[in-house]
Scaffold this motif. Structure first.
Motif, PDB file in Angstrom:
ATOM      1  N   LEU A 156      39.844-139.928   9.230  1.00 21.54           N
ATOM      2  CA  LEU A 156      38.766-139.800  10.218  1.00 21.54           C
ATOM      3  C   LEU A 156      37.736-140.916  10.056  1.00 21.54           C
ATOM      4  N   ALA A 157      37.095-141.242  11.162  1.00 18.66           N
ATOM      5  CA  ALA A 157      36.138-142.355  11.149  1.00 18.66           C
ATOM      6  C   ALA A 157      34.773-141.907  10.642  1.00 18.66           C
ATOM      7  N   ASP A 158      34.708-141.292   9.446  1.00 18.50           N
ATOM      8  CA  ASP A 158      33.390-141.016   8.878  1.00 18.50           C
ATOM      9  C   ASP A 158      33.150-141.985   7.726  1.00 18.50           C
ATOM     10  N   SER A 159      31.899-142.157   7.365  1.00 20.16           N
ATOM     11  CA  SER A 159      31.566-143.231   6.433  1.00 20.16           C
ATOM     12  C   SER A 159      32.128-143.008   5.028  1.00 20.16           C
ATOM     13  N   SER A 160      32.509-141.756   4.711  1.00 14.71           N
ATOM     14  CA  SER A 160      33.005-141.485   3.356  1.00 14.71           C
ATOM     15  C   SER A 160      34.450-141.958   3.180  1.00 14.71           C
ATOM     16  N   ASN A 161      35.093-142.321   4.277  1.00 12.78           N
ATOM     17  CA  ASN A 161      36.510-142.700   4.161  1.00 12.78           C
ATOM     18  C   ASN A 161      36.667-144.207   3.939  1.00 12.78           C
ATOM     19  N   GLN A 162      36.688-144.585   2.640  1.00 13.33           N
ATOM     20  CA  GLN A 162      36.695-146.014   2.324  1.00 13.33           C
ATOM     21  C   GLN A 162      37.996-146.702   2.707  1.00 13.33           C
ATOM     22  N   MET A 163      39.115-145.980   2.575  1.00 16.93           N
ATOM     23  CA  MET A 163      40.393-146.617   2.883  1.00 16.93           C
ATOM     24  C   MET A 163      40.474-146.959   4.378  1.00 16.93           C
ATOM     25  N   ARG A 164      39.998-146.036   5.220  1.00 16.71           N
ATOM     26  CA  ARG A 164      40.007-146.319   6.658  1.00 16.71           C
ATOM     27  C   ARG A 164      39.144-147.546   6.956  1.00 16.71           C
ATOM     28  N   GLU A 165      37.985-147.595   6.320  1.00 19.12           N
ATOM     29  CA  GLU A 165      37.083-148.736   6.508  1.00 19.12           C
ATOM     30  C   GLU A 165      37.770-150.055   6.170  1.00 19.12           C
ATOM     31  N   ARG A 166      38.483-150.049   5.026  1.00 20.94           N
ATOM     32  CA  ARG A 166      39.159-151.273   4.583  1.00 20.94           C
ATOM     33  C   ARG A 166      40.250-151.673   5.574  1.00 20.94           C
ATOM     34  N   ILE A 167      40.931-150.677   6.122  1.00 17.83           N
ATOM     35  CA  ILE A 167      42.016-150.970   7.068  1.00 17.83           C
ATOM     36  C   ILE A 167      41.436-151.526   8.377  1.00 17.83           C
ATOM     37  N   VAL A 168      40.360-150.909   8.854  1.00 17.43           N
ATOM     38  CA  VAL A 168      39.744-151.377  10.102  1.00 17.43           C
ATOM     39  C   VAL A 168      39.196-152.804   9.911  1.00 17.43           C
ATOM     40  N   THR A 169      38.577-153.064   8.777  1.00 16.97           N
ATOM     41  CA  THR A 169      38.073-154.425   8.494  1.00 16.97           C
ATOM     42  C   THR A 169      39.236-155.417   8.524  1.00 16.97           C
ATOM     43  N   HIS A 170      40.368-154.999   7.968  1.00 14.77           N
ATOM     44  CA  HIS A 170      41.538-155.881   7.937  1.00 14.77           C
ATOM     45  C   HIS A 170      42.075-156.129   9.351  1.00 14.77           C
ATOM     46  N   LEU A 171      42.113-155.066  10.145  1.00 10.36           N
ATOM     47  CA  LEU A 171      42.566-155.221  11.543  1.00 10.36           C
ATOM     48  C   LEU A 171      41.628-156.175  12.286  1.00 10.36           C
ATOM     49  N   ASN A 172      40.336-156.086  11.973  1.00 11.34           N
ATOM     50  CA  ASN A 172      39.367-156.979  12.624  1.00 11.34           C
ATOM     51  C   ASN A 172      39.662-158.451  12.326  1.00 11.34           C
ATOM     52  N   GLN A 173      40.078-158.733  11.097  1.00 11.46           N
ATOM     53  CA  GLN A 173      40.429-160.130  10.737  1.00 11.46           C
ATOM     54  C   GLN A 173      41.578-160.604  11.622  1.00 11.46           C
ATOM     55  N   VAL A 174      42.581-159.725  11.780  1.00  9.35           N
ATOM     56  CA  VAL A 174      43.760-160.098  12.576  1.00  9.35           C
ATOM     57  C   VAL A 174      43.366-160.256  14.045  1.00  9.35           C
ATOM     58  N   ARG A 175      42.533-159.321  14.550  1.00 18.83           N
ATOM     59  CA  ARG A 175      42.088-159.411  15.951  1.00 18.83           C
ATOM     60  C   ARG A 175      41.333-160.716  16.188  1.00 18.83           C
ATOM     61  N   GLU A 176      40.515-161.094  15.202  1.00 18.01           N
ATOM     62  CA  GLU A 176      39.741-162.322  15.349  1.00 18.01           C
ATOM     63  C   GLU A 176      40.666-163.551  15.399  1.00 18.01           C
ATOM     64  N   LEU A 177      41.632-163.563  14.479  1.00 15.29           N
ATOM     65  CA  LEU A 177      42.592-164.682  14.444  1.00 15.29           C
ATOM     66  C   LEU A 177      43.361-164.805  15.756  1.00 15.29           C
ATOM     67  N   ALA A 178      43.730-163.640  16.315  1.00  9.96           N
ATOM     68  CA  ALA A 178      44.566-163.638  17.527  1.00  9.96           C
ATOM     69  C   ALA A 178      43.728-163.720  18.800  1.00  9.96           C
ATOM     70  N   GLY A 179      42.406-163.589  18.660  1.00  6.46           N
ATOM     71  CA  GLY A 179      41.540-163.609  19.848  1.00  6.46           C
ATOM     72  C   GLY A 179      41.773-162.416  20.751  1.00  6.46           C
ATOM     73  N   ILE A 180      41.997-161.239  20.147  1.00 11.91           N
ATOM     74  CA  ILE A 180      42.167-160.032  20.969  1.00 11.91           C
ATOM     75  C   ILE A 180      41.096-159.009  20.603  1.00 11.91           C
ATOM     76  N   ASP A 181      40.924-158.038  21.496  1.00 10.55           N
ATOM     77  CA  ASP A 181      39.857-157.065  21.286  1.00 10.55           C
ATOM     78  C   ASP A 181      40.378-155.648  21.541  1.00 10.55           C
ATOM     79  N   LEU A 182      41.636-155.410  21.189  1.00  8.94           N
ATOM     80  CA  LEU A 182      42.251-154.124  21.520  1.00  8.94           C
ATOM     81  C   LEU A 182      42.221-153.175  20.323  1.00  8.94           C
TER      82      LEU A 182
END
Ligand code: DP6
Length: 330
Positions: A64-90
């Motif tokens: 769940l997207a609550d602040s206590s979930n560190q693993m989810r946070e790390r995964i979303v941050t990682h997806l953001n890196q890929v989205r930035e590289l690919a120039g997508i916002d999905l």
């Protein structure tokens, strides 16, 4: 925009412990590892408008997207890196399946972030080199960069993000080593590697370790090249004990071992004295990796089976690195 990848966990023979740059996950020393055939993570990533937000499901559980979930946070941050590289916002849906228990010292973050990297990059329509994939995986979890190349691997510490990546030293066929992973408890560790590593420098022994590490790495590479098992085994066992000596003398001290961890270490030593060449290594956690050559795996398995405190064991051979597969998880 959907892709699936499988990645192995890896066992470090020379350990990564301590970062010179936390944001970029630049380690203080090079490390050397072997990919493990039967500790794997399979991950499917899909980028699509239809998802209202990022959805992360690991081993059947929705994060769940609550602040206590560190693993989810790390995964979303990682997806953001890929989205930035690919120039997508999905938004993305990520479904991930581990073949072994998570967060018990068996390097699920290595296989997890390597599989996530390869699947997300492909789903985003990018085409990256092995070196670029290794760099990107490193940003998710340091040891994940070693799960990208094949077989026996070295991670070069590097001075900047662009030169901190892992490369294959030898393919899996180079040496028929076995890593019998003994699961003593599936209880999750309380202090993650990321948190634990922040304390590394507070140990009085940390600098002593660093002063000698290059010589140790050179020696290990010779044993690896010559397939000198006794030399190799002595060195990796001493290295694991040194890692834990640094952990135990950090402030506050970190003690990951259970009574069963020590019992299995003692058992390995007594089997060795009785003529079975087997050595142990342990990461951040309580579970133990027993390393032997393939010719001795049946004798080792017989001994391990007799120990009632070993709940489960997984036999691994050297393996290829992360790769895409055709079958999706959803
Ligand atoms: C003891 O790679 O999990 O297993 O970069 O903070 O995610 P982060 O740390 P991580 O640390 C692994 C530590 C180790 C040694 C090793 O695998 O080299």
């Amino acid at each position: 925009m959907k892709a699936t990848a499988i990645a192995p966990a890896n066992i470090a023979f020379i350990k990564y412990w301590g970062k010179k740059d936390e944001t970029w996950r630049l380690p203080v020393n090079n490390s050397i590892s072997m990919n493990l055939s039967n500790l794997t993570t399979t991950t499917t990533v899909e980028f699509a408008e239809k998802y209202a937000e990022d959805i992360v499901i690991i081993d059947g559980f929705l994060s769940l997207a609550d602040s206590s979930n560190q693993m989810r946070e790390r995964i979303v941050t990682h997806l953001n890196q890929v989205r930035e590289l690919a120039g997508i916002d999905l938004p993305a849906k990520v479904v991930s399946q581990n073949s072994f228990p998570m967060e018990t010292g068996l390097s699920s973050s290595a296989s997890g972030f390597a599989a996530l990297t390869v699947a997300a990059v492909k789903a985003a329509g990018l085409s990256l080199s092995k070196k670029e994939l290794s760099i990107l995986a490193r940003l998710g979890s340091g040891s994940a960069c070693r799960s990208i190349p094949d077989g026996f691997v070295e991670w070069h510490t590097g001075e900047t993000s662009e030169d901190s990546y892992a490369e294959s030293l030898y393919p899996p066929e180079h040496w028929q080593l076995i890593d019998l992973v003994a699961i003593l408890s599936v209880k999750r560790k309380q202090i993650s590697s990321t948190q634990g590593q922040r304390l590394a420098e507070t140990s009085a022994f940390f600098n002593t370790r660093l002063e000698r590490i290059e010589e140790k790495i050179s020696q290990l590479k010779i044993y690896l090249k010559e397939r000198n098992f006794p030399g190799f085994g002595e060195l990796i066992e001493a290295e694991a004990l040194e890692l834990h000596a640094v952990m135990m003398t950090s402030r506050p001290p970190l003690l990951y071992w259970y009574p069963e961890t020590v019992a299995l270490m003692q058992a390995a030593r007594s089997w060795r004295e009785a003529g079975l060449p087997v050595y142990f290594t342990v990461n951040t956690g309580h579970n133990v990796h027993l390393i032997c050559e393939k010719k001795d795996v049946d004798s080792l398995e017989e001994k391990v089976k007799k120990l009632d405190f070993v709940r489960q064991y997984i036999i691994n051979q050297p393996a290829k690195g992360a790769r895409t597969v055709k079958q999706h998880l959803f």
